[in-house]
Design a protein around this motif. Sequence first.
Motif, PDB file in Angstrom:
ATOM      1  N   ASP A   1      10.275  -2.928  24.906  1.00 42.55           N
ATOM      2  CA  ASP A   1       9.078  -3.719  24.651  1.00 42.55           C
ATOM      3  C   ASP A   1       8.676  -3.549  23.183  1.00 42.55           C
ATOM      4  N   ALA A   2       8.323  -4.633  22.545  1.00 44.32           N
ATOM      5  CA  ALA A   2       8.029  -4.648  21.107  1.00 44.32           C
ATOM      6  C   ALA A   2       6.833  -3.773  20.745  1.00 44.32           C
ATOM      7  N   GLN A   3       5.840  -3.732  21.614  1.00 41.72           N
ATOM      8  CA  GLN A   3       4.641  -2.934  21.335  1.00 41.72           C
ATOM      9  C   GLN A   3       4.974  -1.437  21.312  1.00 41.72           C
ATOM     10  N   VAL A   4       5.805  -0.996  22.229  1.00 42.21           N
ATOM     11  CA  VAL A   4       6.217   0.414  22.280  1.00 42.21           C
ATOM     12  C   VAL A   4       7.029   0.750  21.034  1.00 42.21           C
ATOM     13  N   SER A   5       7.918  -0.148  20.640  1.00 41.37           N
ATOM     14  CA  SER A   5       8.737   0.064  19.453  1.00 41.37           C
ATOM     15  C   SER A   5       7.870   0.156  18.203  1.00 41.37           C
ATOM     16  N   THR A   6       6.882  -0.711  18.079  1.00 37.41           N
ATOM     17  CA  THR A   6       5.969  -0.699  16.935  1.00 37.41           C
ATOM     18  C   THR A   6       5.172   0.599  16.899  1.00 37.41           C
ATOM     19  N   ALA A   7       4.670   1.047  18.030  1.00 41.43           N
ATOM     20  CA  ALA A   7       3.920   2.296  18.106  1.00 41.43           C
ATOM     21  C   ALA A   7       4.809   3.476  17.718  1.00 41.43           C
ATOM     22  N   ARG A   8       6.051   3.463  18.171  1.00 44.42           N
ATOM     23  CA  ARG A   8       6.998   4.531  17.846  1.00 44.42           C
ATOM     24  C   ARG A   8       7.308   4.526  16.349  1.00 44.42           C
ATOM     25  N   ASP A   9       7.501   3.334  15.777  1.00 52.68           N
ATOM     26  CA  ASP A   9       7.764   3.228  14.342  1.00 52.68           C
ATOM     27  C   ASP A   9       6.581   3.735  13.527  1.00 52.68           C
ATOM     28  N   LEU A  10       5.373   3.420  13.968  1.00 52.96           N
ATOM     29  CA  LEU A  10       4.168   3.871  13.288  1.00 52.96           C
ATOM     30  C   LEU A  10       4.050   5.389  13.360  1.00 52.96           C
ATOM     31  N   GLU A  11       4.307   5.956  14.519  1.00 57.44           N
ATOM     32  CA  GLU A  11       4.244   7.407  14.683  1.00 57.44           C
ATOM     33  C   GLU A  11       5.281   8.085  13.791  1.00 57.44           C
TER      34      GLU A  11
END
Length: 73
Positions: A1-11
């Motif tokens: 899911d794109a939202q999970v990937s974005t959150a992971r990239d931000l972290e």
Amino acid sequence: DAQVSTARDLEFAINEHETAELGAIDAALMRLIAGTYGRCIDCGATIPDARLNAAPDAARCIGCQEKTEHNHP
């Protein structure tokens, strides 16, 4: 899911930034111990107090920092 990937990239980006910041602080402490704190690591010039007050971990004078950033964007 794109939202999970974005959150992971931000972290990951935040962790990377914090690691770099801690490294800069450790390096400043080592310069303090060595008696070279407040001197540019490139040219040896005194780093102005105003710069050190704004960025206590500054390792370079403004001129050398600008050259470094220009050469390594």
